[in-house]
Design an enzyme around this catalytic site. Structure first.
Site, PDB file in Angstrom:
ATOM      1  N   GLU A  16      -0.085  -0.951   5.836  1.00  0.00           N
ATOM      2  CA  GLU A  16       0.997  -0.444   6.675  1.00  0.00           C
ATOM      3  C   GLU A  16       0.901   1.069   6.846  1.00  0.00           C
ATOM      4  OE1 GLU A  16       4.817   1.352   7.741  1.00  0.00           O
ATOM      5  OE2 GLU A  16       3.724   1.614   5.855  1.00  0.00           O
ATOM      6  N   ASP A  19       0.852  -1.191   0.000  1.00  0.00           N
ATOM      7  CA  ASP A  19       0.000   0.000   0.000  1.00  0.00           C
ATOM      8  C   ASP A  19       0.885   1.236   0.000  1.00  0.00           C
ATOM      9  OD1 ASP A  19       0.759  -0.667   2.694  1.00  0.00           O
ATOM     10  OD2 ASP A  19      -0.685   0.806   3.441  1.00  0.00           O
TER      11      ASP A  19
END
Length: 520
Positions: free
Chosen positions: A194, A129
């Site tokens: 994250e 991400d």
């Protein structure tokens, strides 16, 4: 017998330094040359693969892009499967949005490649991400269309963290293409949230403890170098983030009608915030430095050896003057001492123009970056006690509430652990220089979480440059770092394999000696 048991038995008899076995055979030397040649020959292909990954708008903070984020995780999972890895996609549950709706979190990836019990097992952590990015935020190029300019690959996620994840994958690809066995067993844990705090990851690690049972080393490649020189990171500071709320009545007031006749919440809060740190940056909270770990001669040597350009770091600050004047003192205050930063005030008027309001409730926000050995409970107690005592001196009729919003512990690794020695040797072979041994002044909770929950050796192994601009506009990774980083990971497998075999041979010998001594 596990590696941990062998090490325990070994340490009971004798402790001697590990000696690196050099790549001495022609076959091993030729393999390294073949690896480097293959990666150089296929670098355009590797760059194209990165471009395709960077085109996926896997922003974990935007619910509208959740489909793209999930697709990115699936792309990574399929890529691992093409390597021959067994892949499990773990349901991470749902995220509740501010409007009350729920959407699924992207799954997490657990993957395994190889299960040879004679080899070391390395678990790699990464994420796919990215932070939000829009062209109008100040990007010179489209943040989701990778653009190569002067040897730099610009796009959101280039260095944080899609580039390093793909570098690991391409390192494995290289062994496969050369029809060579991978020198270590590999496991992967790759997530998709994250950048929004890794919700659910700690619980996943706890629940999947069997996945980590045979892991010897955990490697995180999710940070950057300090300078232009390659680096290995062995520590990070923690973070204790506090909210300080001061509340008066039940509504805002006109300063012309009530100013001067009441205790104003904003005045109380500003007084409290101003009492936290002095002009030299020294934290004024009693006892806050008591738990800071003392310096050792070995650690001091690490600081002396770092080639850190103080003026360049000043330039990167955008014009600020530093409180310290030497390289060593600046680095120590970034990595080794706690720092306190005030971040903002919620509830106060902050718009353009003027507004003569007395806010009824304001919340100050500050954080303490914790140094090694400092603990969250001790810091929380010290901060709360100090603020309550300081507030009492005001004789204010307002209400004070101090709360800990985030509590993340600092992390420190042993630079003499085998994976650090292997990574150091690999850097010397790939880059021809000795790496800087650095800490990170920010907080990376996962390093401490992995270390505490799995009881495994953890290393942070960056390939990104100091000027890559992760989280900023115009994020990039240089083509050189990306390709050389791929060589670095491939070489690391070889170096770690040799060190691990040497360690096992020594521990097995000592275990045999112990068995003879006790008559087993």
């Amino acid at each position: 017998m596990s590696v941990a048991t062998c090490l325990l038995l070994y340490s009971m008899v004798i402790v001697t330094p590990l000696i690196m076995l050099p790549i001495g055979t022609d076959a091993a030397g030729n393999l390294v040359e073949d690896i480097f040649h293959y990666i150089d020959e296929h670098q355009d292909e590797f760059v194209q693969n990165l471009k395709e990954w960077l085109a996926v708008k896997s922003d974990s903070s935007d619910p509208i892009l959740r489909g793209e984020l999930t697709r990115m995780v699936q792309i990574a999972a399929e890529r691992l499967q093409t390597l021959g890895a067994t892949v499990e996609l773990i349901d991470m549950g749902n995220e509740k949005l501010h409007d009350g709706q729920s959407i699924p979190f992207p799954p997490a990836i657990l993957a395994q490649l190889g299960n040879d019990t004679t080899k070391a097992t390395v678990c790699f952590y990464g994420h796919v991400d990215v932070q939000p990015a829009k062209k109008e935020d100040g990007w010179k190029t489209d943040p989701f269309t990778m653009t190569e300019i002067n040897g730099n690959l610009y796009a959101r996620g280039a260095t944080d963290n899609k580039g390093p994840v793909l570098a690991w994958i391409h390192a494995i690809d290289t062994y496969k293409a050369l029809k060579q066995g991978i020198p270590v067993n590999l496991k992967f844990i790759i997530e998709g949230v994250e950048e929004t705090g890794s919700p659910g990851l700690e619980e996943l690690i706890k629940e999947k403890n069997e996945f980590f049972s045979d892991v010897d080393y955990i490697v995180i490649s999710d940070n950057v170098w300090l300078t232009k020189n390659p680096a290995l990171t062995y520590g990070t500071r923690g973070n204790a983030y506090f909210f300080v709320e001061v509340e008066g009545g039940n509504k805002d007031l006109h300063s012309g009608t009530f100013g001067g006749i009441i205790h104003e919440p904003m005045s109380d809060l500003v007084f409290l915030l101003a009492s936290l740190v002095d002009p030299s940056g020294h934290i004024l909270i009693p006892g806050i430095y008591d738990e800071v770990a003392p310096f050792t001669k070995e650690e001091q040597q690490l600081y002396d050896d770092i080639d850190f350009d103080l003026e360049e770091h000043k330039n990167n600050s955008g014009g600020y003057q530093f409180l310290q004047s030497t390289k060593e003192e600046v680095l120590k205050h970034l990595w080794r001492y706690p720092s306190l930063s005030i971040h903002g005030i919620e509830g106060a008027f902050s718009g353009p123009g003027s507004k003569t309001v007395i806010p009824s409730k304001v919340i100050g926000k500050f954080s303490i970056r914790q140094a090694p050995n400092m603990t969250i409970p001790a810091v929380e107690k010290q901060v709360t006690k100090y603020l309550e005592e300081t507030f009492a001196k005001l004789n204010s009729t307002n209400k004070l509430t101090v709360s800990l919003y985030i509590g993340a512990m600092p992390w420190v690794a042993n630079v003499n652990d085998p994976q650090y020695k292997a990574a150091k040797n690999a850097i010397i072979k790939v880059f021809g220089v000795t790496p800087d041994m650095i800490r990170d002044g920010s907080t990376i909770p996962l390093a401490r979480i992995f270390q505490d929950l799995t009881k495994k050796n953890v290393m942070m192994f960056p390939i990104g440059g100091a000027d890559d601009g992760e989280h900023s506009q115009n994020e990039k990774i240089s083509r050189s770092n990306y390709i050389q980083g791929t060589k670095l990971f491939a070489t690391f497998f070889l170096e770690l394999s040799k060190l691990h075999e040497d360690l096992m041979a020594k521990t097995n010998t000592k275990t045999s000696e112990i068995s003879k001594l006790i008559g087993i």
